[in-house]
Design a protein around this motif. Structure first.
Motif, PDB file in Angstrom:
ATOM      1  N   ARG A 294       0.836  -1.214   0.000  1.00 55.52           N
ATOM      2  CA  ARG A 294       0.000   0.000   0.000  1.00 55.52           C
ATOM      3  C   ARG A 294       0.869   1.262   0.000  1.00 55.52           C
ATOM      4  O   ARG A 294       0.501   2.277  -0.609  1.00 55.52           O
ATOM      5  CB  ARG A 294      -0.939  -0.005   1.210  1.00 55.52           C
ATOM      6  CG  ARG A 294      -2.041  -1.056   1.100  1.00 55.52           C
ATOM      7  CD  ARG A 294      -3.131  -0.855   2.134  1.00 55.52           C
ATOM      8  NE  ARG A 294      -4.207  -1.806   1.934  1.00 55.52           N
ATOM      9  CZ  ARG A 294      -4.373  -2.914   2.658  1.00 55.52           C
ATOM     10  NH1 ARG A 294      -3.520  -3.195   3.641  1.00 55.52           N
ATOM     11  NH2 ARG A 294      -5.376  -3.734   2.413  1.00 55.52           N
TER      12      ARG A 294
ATOM     13  N   ARG B  13      -4.080  -6.517  -6.521  1.00 56.48           N
ATOM     14  CA  ARG B  13      -5.111  -5.703  -7.172  1.00 56.48           C
ATOM     15  C   ARG B  13      -4.985  -4.233  -6.782  1.00 56.48           C
ATOM     16  O   ARG B  13      -5.131  -3.340  -7.623  1.00 56.48           O
ATOM     17  CB  ARG B  13      -6.493  -6.244  -6.804  1.00 56.48           C
ATOM     18  CG  ARG B  13      -7.637  -5.585  -7.571  1.00 56.48           C
ATOM     19  CD  ARG B  13      -8.906  -6.407  -7.499  1.00 56.48           C
ATOM     20  NE  ARG B  13      -9.284  -6.710  -6.119  1.00 56.48           N
ATOM     21  CZ  ARG B  13      -9.212  -7.921  -5.568  1.00 56.48           C
ATOM     22  NH1 ARG B  13      -8.768  -8.951  -6.273  1.00 56.48           N
ATOM     23  NH2 ARG B  13      -9.580  -8.117  -4.318  1.00 56.48           N
ATOM     24  N   GLU B  14      -4.674  -3.962  -5.509  1.00 52.12           N
ATOM     25  CA  GLU B  14      -4.481  -2.583  -5.073  1.00 52.12           C
ATOM     26  C   GLU B  14      -3.309  -1.924  -5.795  1.00 52.12           C
ATOM     27  O   GLU B  14      -3.380  -0.750  -6.177  1.00 52.12           O
ATOM     28  CB  GLU B  14      -4.253  -2.523  -3.563  1.00 52.12           C
ATOM     29  CG  GLU B  14      -5.504  -2.780  -2.738  1.00 52.12           C
ATOM     30  CD  GLU B  14      -5.292  -2.492  -1.264  1.00 52.12           C
ATOM     31  OE1 GLU B  14      -4.591  -1.507  -0.958  1.00 52.12           O
ATOM     32  OE2 GLU B  14      -5.815  -3.255  -0.439  1.00 52.12           O
TER      33      GLU B  14
ATOM     34  N   ASP C 209      -4.421  -1.252  -9.374  1.00 50.57           N
ATOM     35  CA  ASP C 209      -5.377  -0.144  -9.402  1.00 50.57           C
ATOM     36  C   ASP C 209      -4.674   1.207  -9.281  1.00 50.57           C
ATOM     37  O   ASP C 209      -5.197   2.228  -9.746  1.00 50.57           O
ATOM     38  CB  ASP C 209      -6.397  -0.290  -8.269  1.00 50.57           C
ATOM     39  CG  ASP C 209      -7.397  -1.417  -8.516  1.00 50.57           C
ATOM     40  OD1 ASP C 209      -7.471  -1.909  -9.658  1.00 50.57           O
ATOM     41  OD2 ASP C 209      -8.095  -1.805  -7.562  1.00 50.57           O
TER      42      ASP C 209
END
Length: 314
Positions: A160, A190-191, A194
């Motif tokens: 993140r 996926r984060e 994205d």
């Protein structure tokens, strides 16, 4: 988590390998059984779990315990759990002989817990990480400069933080692109995607080196570490390196960042400011000079000699 026990002879040749069973008690018994069967001169326990299996009961041979990041350093543990694990580590220290620390941080932690014999056994770059002379000294070419991270996509590596760094750089028009070499937790992958980060999936060691050499900046964003080999690999191939400001990197001289915004601007400076880029490369060179194969070898020799009272020198 450790899953096996291996025995190695004095020439570094594997003699036996045994799979650990499921369950804490069963693993502690299995370790003792293998030691009774093999009769080694010294036990080298890699990781906090291995340190638990080999020190929960006192063994008849000395133990060199190499935590590779103490478990209580985990940022995702609550304060009470971290305190409890630290108390356990202090208690287990009585059943070990030598702690092998991969960094100055681990060395100071071991000493703070009353360990008397602490030896630095630093990690070393991968054998495939070979510097191409002059390859990284100049400014990168192309419209966008590539910022790379290597590792499993798991919470410990804090993808993140990397995703937020990418978002900040894109919003700010810093001319950077972001790539993660590895794979892991599907939600975290996926984060990353994205946020505009390319995630390559698992690569061979040689392919990782090729991708590193093709990068412009290395950014290591983990929330906690022992000392990552990927940082040493990046330094050895000549990449300017930015690391998260965590205790593992204290005293290394590497450029650090507290926040994604700081990381984005540090990466931008590494490609936009030639003098800063060269300073960052020089810092990496100094680090690899301290943490290389020779230092690792000398550390192992010292640890085994200390553990056995000088009886065992590889």
């Amino acid at each position: 988590m450790s899953t096996g026990i291996e025995s190695i002879d004095g020439r570094g040749v594997y003699r036996t390998a045994a799979q650990l069973p499921d369950g804490m008690s069963a693993r502690v018994r299995a370790v003792r059984q293998v030691i009774d069967d093999v009769a080694p001169d010294v036990v080298h326990a890699h990781s906090s779990w291995a340190g638990l299996y080999t020190r929960l009961r006192r063994l008849p041979v000395p133990v060199v315990y190499q935590p590779h990041c103490y478990y209580f350093e985990r940022a995702d543990l609550s304060a009470p759990v971290r305190s409890a694990v630290r108390v356990l580590e202090r208690a287990l220290a009585a059943n070990g002989s030598v702690v092998a620390a991969v960094s100055r941080r681990e060395e100071s932690l071991a000493l703070s817990m009353g360990v008397r014999d602490v030896v630095r056994i630093p990690n070393a770059p991968s054998s495939a990480a070979v510097r191409e002379a002059g390859a990284r000294s100049g400014a990168p070419a192309g419209d966008r400069s590539t910022v790379t991270m290597v590792g499993r996509v798991v919470a410990q590596k804090d993808p993140r933080f990397f995703a937020e760094t990418a978002r900040y750089a894109y919003r700010s028009g810093l001319g950077l692109s972001f790539r993660w070499l590895g794979d892991g937790d599907k939600a975290l992958v996926r984060e990353l995607r994205d946020a505009g980060v390319e995630v390559t999936g698992w690569l061979t060691a040689d392919d990782v080196m090729r991708e590193l050499v093709a990068s412009d900046v290395y950014l290591h964003c983990a929330a906690y570490e022992g000392f990552p080999i990927s940082v040493l690999d990046a330094a050895r191939v000549g990449l300017p390196t930015v690391v998260r400001r965590i205790p593992a990197f204290e005293g290394t001289g590497l450029t650090t960042a507290r926040t994604p915004a700081e990381a984005a601007f540090a990466a931008h400076a590494a490609v936009a400011d030639t003098e800063q880029r060269l300073r960052m490369i020089a810092s990496g060179d100094r680090l690899v000079g301290e943490m290389d194969e020779s230092a690792l070898h000398d550390g192992v020799v010292e640890a085994y000699a200390k553990a056995t009272g000088g009886a065992l020198v590889p």
